[in-house]
Scaffold this motif. Sequence first.
Motif, PDB file in Angstrom:
ATOM      1  N   ARG A  41      34.526  24.259 -10.785  1.00 17.48           N
ATOM      2  CA  ARG A  41      33.686  23.123 -11.189  1.00 17.48           C
ATOM      3  C   ARG A  41      34.507  22.100 -11.979  1.00 17.48           C
ATOM      4  O   ARG A  41      34.395  20.885 -11.767  1.00 17.48           O
ATOM      5  N   ARG A  43      37.802  21.681 -11.930  1.00 17.80           N
ATOM      6  CA  ARG A  43      38.811  21.049 -11.087  1.00 17.80           C
ATOM      7  C   ARG A  43      38.180  19.993 -10.174  1.00 17.80           C
ATOM      8  O   ARG A  43      38.770  18.931  -9.954  1.00 17.80           O
ATOM      9  N   ARG A  44      37.014  20.292  -9.635  1.00 20.84           N
ATOM     10  CA  ARG A  44      36.342  19.314  -8.780  1.00 20.84           C
ATOM     11  C   ARG A  44      36.015  18.037  -9.548  1.00 20.84           C
ATOM     12  O   ARG A  44      36.186  16.927  -9.043  1.00 20.84           O
ATOM     13  N   TYR A  45      35.574  18.205 -10.772  1.00 20.05           N
ATOM     14  CA  TYR A  45      35.225  17.015 -11.557  1.00 20.05           C
ATOM     15  C   TYR A  45      36.479  16.233 -11.953  1.00 20.05           C
ATOM     16  O   TYR A  45      36.482  15.000 -11.947  1.00 20.05           O
ATOM     17  N   GLU A  48      37.884  14.876  -8.227  1.00 22.49           N
ATOM     18  CA  GLU A  48      36.992  14.060  -7.411  1.00 22.49           C
ATOM     19  C   GLU A  48      35.907  13.345  -8.214  1.00 22.49           C
ATOM     20  O   GLU A  48      35.134  12.577  -7.643  1.00 22.49           O
ATOM     21  N   ARG A  50      33.226  14.572  -9.286  1.00 17.52           N
ATOM     22  CA  ARG A  50      31.934  14.980  -8.732  1.00 17.52           C
ATOM     23  C   ARG A  50      31.473  16.265  -9.420  1.00 17.52           C
ATOM     24  O   ARG A  50      32.270  17.146  -9.715  1.00 17.52           O
ATOM     25  N   THR A  52      29.111  19.807  -9.474  1.00 16.44           N
ATOM     26  CA  THR A  52      28.948  20.909  -8.526  1.00 16.44           C
ATOM     27  C   THR A  52      27.511  21.391  -8.539  1.00 16.44           C
ATOM     28  O   THR A  52      26.939  21.629  -9.606  1.00 16.44           O
ATOM     29  N   GLN A  56      26.745  24.531  -3.546  1.00 16.46           N
ATOM     30  CA  GLN A  56      28.195  24.474  -3.368  1.00 16.46           C
ATOM     31  C   GLN A  56      28.877  25.701  -3.976  1.00 16.46           C
ATOM     32  O   GLN A  56      29.779  26.288  -3.379  1.00 16.46           O
ATOM     33  N   GLU A  60      31.061  28.658  -2.083  1.00 14.31           N
ATOM     34  CA  GLU A  60      32.408  29.043  -2.505  1.00 14.31           C
ATOM     35  C   GLU A  60      32.494  30.541  -2.746  1.00 14.31           C
ATOM     36  O   GLU A  60      33.503  31.175  -2.408  1.00 14.31           O
TER      37      GLU A  60
END
Length: 369
Positions: A41, A43-45, A48, A50, A52, A56, A60
């Motif tokens: 979560r 790393r995505r933020y 990107e 964004r 989670t 999603q 995963e």
Amino acid sequence: MAKVVKRAYKFRIYPSTIQASELLRTFGCVRTVWNMALDARQRRYAIESRSTTYVQASAELTEWKKTAELTFLNEVSSVPLQQTLRHQQTAFAAFFAKRARYPRFKSRKKSRASAEYTRSGFRWRDGQLTLAKMAEPLDIRWSRPLPAGATPSTVTVSRDSAGRWFASLLVEERIAELTSTDNNVGVDVGLTSLATLSTGEKIANPRHERADRAKLAKAQRNLSRKVKGSNNRKKARQKVGRIHARITDRRTDFLHKLSTRLIRENQTVAIEDLTVRNMVANHAFARAISDASWRQLRFMLEYKADWYGREVLVVDRWYPSTRVCSHCGALGDKLPLNVRKWKCRPCGTAHDRDVNAARNILAAGLAER
């Protein structure tokens, strides 16, 4: 009038060696999934920008189970793993709503060892509870009966630092509201007296932690001398855990009895909105404030009031309840903590500091209804 509420009943359990091994493996998998989901979560933020969603995160988890490194996740029930993703989603919702701090990674030694099973993850038959992946029902010590006809909707199994196992069964229960009364009370919490009531009664602070402080310190010193990774260190750590558990159990029992009494005897309970997190930053009082557990008392008062048709009023933390004269309403000078009694200059009324504060808290709470 009766109200249907969700209520958890906690019981001591004694799992067999095989069951304990399965539960410990499940606890480890739950902790792993939480940490991996939190890392993904973040790393995505960061990459990107964004957030989670639960969908999603669940997708995963499915992919993680297919990898050779994480194939062990398939050895335990999938229900607690899905539940930890739901809990993480709830934790972030609370964080963004400014009701809680940012979710943190779980440590094997410091984090609570627990796993939650929903209805598809256990079998409840003839008063016996069998968890998924287990052939035999758990040995539960029924210290009190469940409500007649109640069926658990979720079961949370946990193990504390003292090595004790527990199962918490969440059921729906119909609770009758208490008979209405004209009694109202203001509560001023403190350290010398845990609670001072607007009636003038003072409830002594049991100071559970201080009563066992010497024993706890000795056990902690003994733990520090043990070789890391040794069986003796494990035994010493459990001894420290047992002392902590004794302190916690005694404190919780006392607060339950006090909160139940206040709710049963009064239609309205007024309390002060204290920021305990900020108060414990004062190292001179942090240990005593934590031992008093004011936040836990407030939590108990609020949910019991909801159950039994009572009312809890929360007064603003900046209201000068100590300095206002409860007789004439005049605002006095600031009082040092060592001043326990004072006299109002305009009207000449002599006040006990805590009783006066409790009366002002009640008056302020009723006025803000």
